[in-house]
Design a protein around this motif. Sequence first.
Motif, PDB file in Angstrom:
ATOM      1  N   PRO A  19       0.348 -57.416 -11.918  1.00 47.31           N
ATOM      2  CA  PRO A  19       1.765 -57.581 -12.290  1.00 47.31           C
ATOM      3  C   PRO A  19       2.733 -56.969 -11.277  1.00 47.31           C
ATOM      4  CG  PRO A  19       0.474 -56.982 -14.215  1.00 47.31           C
ATOM      5  CD  PRO A  19      -0.439 -56.837 -13.030  1.00 47.31           C
ATOM      6  N   VAL A  20       2.311 -55.885 -10.596  1.00 44.42           N
ATOM      7  CA  VAL A  20       3.183 -55.264  -9.595  1.00 44.42           C
ATOM      8  C   VAL A  20       3.390 -56.220  -8.425  1.00 44.42           C
ATOM      9  CG1 VAL A  20       3.430 -53.339  -7.972  1.00 44.42           C
ATOM     10  CG2 VAL A  20       2.486 -52.932 -10.260  1.00 44.42           C
ATOM     11  N   PHE A  21       2.290 -56.774  -7.908  1.00 41.66           N
ATOM     12  CA  PHE A  21       2.377 -57.752  -6.822  1.00 41.66           C
ATOM     13  C   PHE A  21       3.234 -58.947  -7.234  1.00 41.66           C
ATOM     14  CE2 PHE A  21      -1.693 -55.853  -5.248  1.00 41.66           C
ATOM     15  CZ  PHE A  21      -1.263 -55.538  -3.971  1.00 41.66           C
ATOM     16  N   PHE A  22       2.956 -59.453  -8.422  1.00 40.87           N
ATOM     17  CA  PHE A  22       3.628 -60.671  -8.881  1.00 40.87           C
ATOM     18  C   PHE A  22       5.126 -60.432  -9.057  1.00 40.87           C
ATOM     19  CE2 PHE A  22       4.910 -63.781 -12.114  1.00 40.87           C
ATOM     20  CZ  PHE A  22       4.463 -64.945 -11.501  1.00 40.87           C
ATOM     21  N   THR A  23       5.476 -59.299  -9.658  1.00 42.07           N
ATOM     22  CA  THR A  23       6.897 -59.000  -9.903  1.00 42.07           C
ATOM     23  C   THR A  23       7.657 -58.850  -8.587  1.00 42.07           C
ATOM     24  OG1 THR A  23       6.334 -57.881 -11.977  1.00 42.07           O
ATOM     25  CG2 THR A  23       8.493 -57.406 -11.003  1.00 42.07           C
ATOM     26  N   ILE A  24       7.105 -58.088  -7.657  1.00 44.33           N
ATOM     27  CA  ILE A  24       7.760 -57.904  -6.358  1.00 44.33           C
ATOM     28  C   ILE A  24       7.905 -59.243  -5.641  1.00 44.33           C
ATOM     29  CG2 ILE A  24       7.533 -56.876  -4.060  1.00 44.33           C
ATOM     30  CD1 ILE A  24       6.140 -54.511  -5.348  1.00 44.33           C
ATOM     31  N   GLY A  25       6.842 -60.060  -5.688  1.00 41.25           N
ATOM     32  CA  GLY A  25       6.883 -61.360  -5.017  1.00 41.25           C
ATOM     33  C   GLY A  25       7.936 -62.288  -5.595  1.00 41.25           C
ATOM     34  N   VAL A  26       8.016 -62.377  -6.913  1.00 45.54           N
ATOM     35  CA  VAL A  26       8.975 -63.289  -7.554  1.00 45.54           C
ATOM     36  C   VAL A  26      10.413 -62.825  -7.333  1.00 45.54           C
ATOM     37  CG1 VAL A  26       9.777 -64.161  -9.775  1.00 45.54           C
ATOM     38  CG2 VAL A  26       7.334 -64.109  -9.282  1.00 45.54           C
ATOM     39  N   VAL A  27      10.665 -61.517  -7.510  1.00 38.22           N
ATOM     40  CA  VAL A  27      12.035 -60.998  -7.342  1.00 38.22           C
ATOM     41  C   VAL A  27      12.498 -61.148  -5.897  1.00 38.22           C
ATOM     42  CG1 VAL A  27      13.493 -58.956  -7.500  1.00 38.22           C
ATOM     43  CG2 VAL A  27      11.810 -59.417  -9.284  1.00 38.22           C
ATOM     44  N   SER A  28      11.631 -60.788  -4.948  1.00 34.45           N
ATOM     45  CA  SER A  28      12.012 -60.904  -3.534  1.00 34.45           C
ATOM     46  C   SER A  28      12.195 -62.356  -3.130  1.00 34.45           C
ATOM     47  CB  SER A  28      10.963 -60.235  -2.641  1.00 34.45           C
ATOM     48  OG  SER A  28       9.697 -60.861  -2.787  1.00 34.45           O
ATOM     49  N   LEU A  29      11.400 -63.246  -3.703  1.00 34.44           N
ATOM     50  CA  LEU A  29      11.563 -64.674  -3.430  1.00 34.44           C
ATOM     51  C   LEU A  29      12.930 -65.160  -3.897  1.00 34.44           C
ATOM     52  CD1 LEU A  29      10.379 -67.440  -2.571  1.00 34.44           C
ATOM     53  CD2 LEU A  29       9.396 -67.612  -4.881  1.00 34.44           C
ATOM     54  N   ALA A  30      13.316 -64.765  -5.107  1.00 29.87           N
ATOM     55  CA  ALA A  30      14.623 -65.172  -5.643  1.00 29.87           C
ATOM     56  C   ALA A  30      15.760 -64.585  -4.814  1.00 29.87           C
ATOM     57  CB  ALA A  30      14.736 -64.733  -7.097  1.00 29.87           C
ATOM     58  N   GLU A  31      15.638 -63.316  -4.430  1.00 25.65           N
ATOM     59  CA  GLU A  31      16.697 -62.656  -3.654  1.00 25.65           C
ATOM     60  C   GLU A  31      16.907 -63.317  -2.298  1.00 25.65           C
ATOM     61  OE1 GLU A  31      16.562 -58.019  -5.249  1.00 25.65           O
ATOM     62  OE2 GLU A  31      15.739 -58.545  -3.282  1.00 25.65           O
ATOM     63  N   ASN A  32      15.816 -63.569  -1.587  1.00 27.61           N
ATOM     64  CA  ASN A  32      15.941 -64.133  -0.240  1.00 27.61           C
ATOM     65  C   ASN A  32      16.381 -65.595  -0.274  1.00 27.61           C
ATOM     66  OD1 ASN A  32      14.965 -62.141   1.981  1.00 27.61           O
ATOM     67  ND2 ASN A  32      13.539 -61.840   0.291  1.00 27.61           N
ATOM     68  N   LEU A  33      15.952 -66.326  -1.298  1.00 23.81           N
ATOM     69  CA  LEU A  33      16.473 -67.693  -1.453  1.00 23.81           C
ATOM     70  C   LEU A  33      17.977 -67.665  -1.693  1.00 23.81           C
ATOM     71  CD1 LEU A  33      13.802 -69.599  -3.602  1.00 23.81           C
ATOM     72  CD2 LEU A  33      14.568 -70.168  -1.299  1.00 23.81           C
ATOM     73  N   LEU A  34      18.424 -66.665  -2.439  1.00 24.36           N
ATOM     74  CA  LEU A  34      19.852 -66.520  -2.701  1.00 24.36           C
ATOM     75  C   LEU A  34      20.618 -66.266  -1.406  1.00 24.36           C
ATOM     76  CD1 LEU A  34      21.898 -66.404  -5.078  1.00 24.36           C
ATOM     77  CD2 LEU A  34      21.576 -63.916  -5.073  1.00 24.36           C
ATOM     78  N   VAL A  35      20.054 -65.451  -0.520  1.00 21.71           N
ATOM     79  CA  VAL A  35      20.695 -65.176   0.767  1.00 21.71           C
ATOM     80  C   VAL A  35      20.774 -66.447   1.608  1.00 21.71           C
ATOM     81  CG1 VAL A  35      20.488 -63.931   2.954  1.00 21.71           C
ATOM     82  CG2 VAL A  35      20.028 -62.744   0.806  1.00 21.71           C
ATOM     83  N   VAL A  36      19.667 -67.189   1.673  1.00 19.85           N
ATOM     84  CA  VAL A  36      19.636 -68.423   2.466  1.00 19.85           C
ATOM     85  C   VAL A  36      20.677 -69.416   1.953  1.00 19.85           C
ATOM     86  CG1 VAL A  36      18.231 -70.423   3.098  1.00 19.85           C
ATOM     87  CG2 VAL A  36      17.217 -68.142   3.125  1.00 19.85           C
ATOM     88  N   VAL A  37      20.723 -69.606   0.640  1.00 11.71           N
ATOM     89  CA  VAL A  37      21.675 -70.554   0.048  1.00 11.71           C
ATOM     90  C   VAL A  37      23.109 -70.079   0.272  1.00 11.71           C
ATOM     91  CG1 VAL A  37      22.465 -71.590  -2.117  1.00 11.71           C
ATOM     92  CG2 VAL A  37      20.024 -71.383  -1.663  1.00 11.71           C
ATOM     93  N   ALA A  38      23.344 -68.767   0.161  1.00  7.72           N
ATOM     94  CA  ALA A  38      24.694 -68.224   0.357  1.00  7.72           C
ATOM     95  C   ALA A  38      25.193 -68.480   1.771  1.00  7.72           C
ATOM     96  CB  ALA A  38      24.702 -66.728   0.054  1.00  7.72           C
ATOM     97  N   VAL A  39      24.339 -68.261   2.754  1.00 10.62           N
ATOM     98  CA  VAL A  39      24.738 -68.486   4.152  1.00 10.62           C
ATOM     99  C   VAL A  39      24.991 -69.971   4.407  1.00 10.62           C
ATOM    100  CG1 VAL A  39      23.999 -68.314   6.560  1.00 10.62           C
ATOM    101  CG2 VAL A  39      23.550 -66.423   4.987  1.00 10.62           C
ATOM    102  N   ILE A  40      24.174 -70.826   3.812  1.00 13.18           N
ATOM    103  CA  ILE A  40      24.341 -72.266   4.014  1.00 13.18           C
ATOM    104  C   ILE A  40      25.635 -72.758   3.364  1.00 13.18           C
ATOM    105  CG2 ILE A  40      23.398 -74.545   3.441  1.00 13.18           C
ATOM    106  CD1 ILE A  40      20.607 -73.298   3.701  1.00 13.18           C
TER     107      ILE A  40
END
Length: 310
Positions: A19-40
């Motif tokens: 669950p630690v791996f999964f939680t970090i992976g999902v949250v970081s995925l959402a955060e970085n996608l948000l950054v990419v979309v924001a810049v675009i």
Amino acid sequence: MNVTTGNQSDCPEVKVPFPVFFTIGVVSLAENLLVVVAVIRNRNLHSPMYCFICSLAAFNTIASLIKTWENLMIVFADVGKLEKKGSSETKLDDVIDSLLCMSIVGSIFSFLAIAVDRYITIFHALRYHNIMTMRRTGVILGVIWTTCGVSAVLMVRFYTSKFIMICFVVLFVVSLVIICLLYVYMFMLARIHARKIAALPTSRGGKCRRQRWWGSSMRGALTLTILFGAFVVCWAPFFLHLIIITVCPLNPYCECYRSLFQLHVVLLMSHALIDPAIYAFRSAELRHTFRKMLLCSDWMRCIQRLIEIF
């Protein structure tokens, strides 16, 4: 990445719950996608520096996605849904390792590009827009992504060769030294330039404008220094792990350090979690864009916005 071997020392291998791996992976995925979309989406962020930050976020997105998928595969294998040594699973594991290598090398090159961009911004301000055009930025990003793809394939194809692992570590160390020297040189010159600006016999308004521009440029450099520091802290233990594998693969003391491999993986995954928080904390424009994207008063407009994004 398959860089562990059997632990032959008295130090038990440290296990991190899934669950630690999964939680970090999902949250970081959402955060970085948000950054990419924001810049675009935000035209005010269509500048070379934010393009490089977007590239860094994209590499972090790949790393987060890959590590999350890899952990899901491990869970499926443990419950008997996948063969750990099947041919298709082996090929998929090679693809995962290739993409992870690409994200690592891409992060290093992105930091190099950002450091150079900040240097040009601060010390060649009058010629910055002639030097760092969007066309050149696109070419640089194309070279970075192509180089990362080719190097990732080569690393995974010849991962049993110590030469490849040594090259991987040397790339990290050399890039680290270059970026550190560049930032040290940048801040040393910044002090000299700040004194010169303070000594200029100009009107108060002109001096204030120069000081505001200089302060903005240095805040950008400081933000990227913080990002780079987080990168070093999160990735250095993993690269030390690679060095230990190469230098002392059977030494019991080295084996004790290698027993912490899963903690090193958590740390490097956390880098993708930390970066977007630093962007949001240091960049007012990004914070404003995030608020517009996430805090919608009109639910129909929110739904339309989500459809436009995805």
